[in-house]
Write a protein that holds these residues in place. Sequence first.
Motif, PDB file in Angstrom:
ATOM      1  N   SER A 196      -3.897   9.518   1.029  1.00  0.00           N
ATOM      2  CA  SER A 196      -4.894   9.106   2.016  1.00  0.00           C
ATOM      3  C   SER A 196      -6.238   8.925   1.302  1.00  0.00           C
ATOM      4  N   PRO A 197      -6.742   7.707   1.254  1.00  0.00           N
ATOM      5  CA  PRO A 197      -6.166   6.492   1.843  1.00  0.00           C
ATOM      6  C   PRO A 197      -4.941   6.024   1.038  1.00  0.00           C
ATOM      7  N   LYS A 198      -4.223   5.074   1.616  1.00  0.00           N
ATOM      8  CA  LYS A 198      -3.075   4.525   0.914  1.00  0.00           C
ATOM      9  C   LYS A 198      -3.527   3.830  -0.367  1.00  0.00           C
ATOM     10  N   GLU A 204       2.101   4.894   0.434  1.00  0.00           N
ATOM     11  CA  GLU A 204       1.738   5.996   1.328  1.00  0.00           C
ATOM     12  C   GLU A 204       2.147   7.360   0.777  1.00  0.00           C
ATOM     13  N   TYR A 205       3.202   7.382  -0.059  1.00  0.00           N
ATOM     14  CA  TYR A 205       3.693   8.651  -0.588  1.00  0.00           C
ATOM     15  C   TYR A 205       3.851   8.587  -2.100  1.00  0.00           C
ATOM     16  N   LYS A 241       0.861  -1.175   0.000  1.00  0.00           N
ATOM     17  CA  LYS A 241       0.000   0.000   0.000  1.00  0.00           C
ATOM     18  C   LYS A 241       0.903   1.232   0.000  1.00  0.00           C
ATOM     19  N   LYS A 271       1.302  12.981   0.398  1.00  0.00           N
ATOM     20  CA  LYS A 271       0.946  11.852   1.258  1.00  0.00           C
ATOM     21  C   LYS A 271      -0.429  11.360   0.838  1.00  0.00           C
TER      22      LYS A 271
END
Length: 266
Positions: A196-198, A27-28, A25, A194
């Motif tokens: 969100s969600p991953k 994240e960035y 998953k 970043k």
Amino acid sequence: MKQAYLIFLLILFTSICSAQKLSDKFEYKVIYKLTYKLDSTNLDESKSEYMLLFTGDDLSKFSSRAKTLANPIVRKGNTAHTSREAVTDFQYVILKHRLENKLFFTRTISRDQFYYTQEMNQFEWEILPEKKKIKDFEVQKAKTSFAGRDYIAWFTSEIPIPDGPYKFSGLPGLILELEDTQQHYVFEFFGLEKLSPKLKYRINLNQYAETNKTELYKVWKRYMEDPWGYAPIPDNITISAETKKKYAEAFKESFAKRNNQIELQK
């Protein structure tokens, strides 16, 4: 005894198959602007593309923005193929698996999918004392050599991700800028997001043909020099001999102008 042997084979087969299935998953998302010079006979001309680095806990994915837009980031079942050709000079996707210290270089040529594997820790970095600011991040200078070129990198320990553009990794922080000393390939930091969600990602490398770096280059060269010989036309499609000739000549001309690849050592 026979039953135990069959169980052993089943476990071995399952292990081999699962080893070629990668998932994470992300994240960035890191965005780079790449300015590059593909033709060494015309260094006054440069081009640029945006490149994307997605990072998760174990896995990262690097490719051109155009390549990413042409392929869904979530890949399921047998859908791991390119539905349309991305308008990009970089038809590869690079996956880095930090836990296994493995790098998977994948590439689609015509309708065929290939990959080869390398160790991630192929860089000998020298970290230098010089520092500066890139946007809001304090970065530090480092240098290395790779595949026939010398590089300068600027990384930040404020983002503790030991990753960077293309195959580069291994510094104590994210690489924000990277360029070879001749400035034929210059990666500039454009942004960090970043997620969100991953973002879920998975790929099944069992659907790709495994090869090595040298052989993959040979296949690509054969395709660019003779696209009709590599991928014959289906029987239900008719193309004139003149069109075929023009198409093949355009491919050869394009290949001739791609003589300054980022890796000089094939």
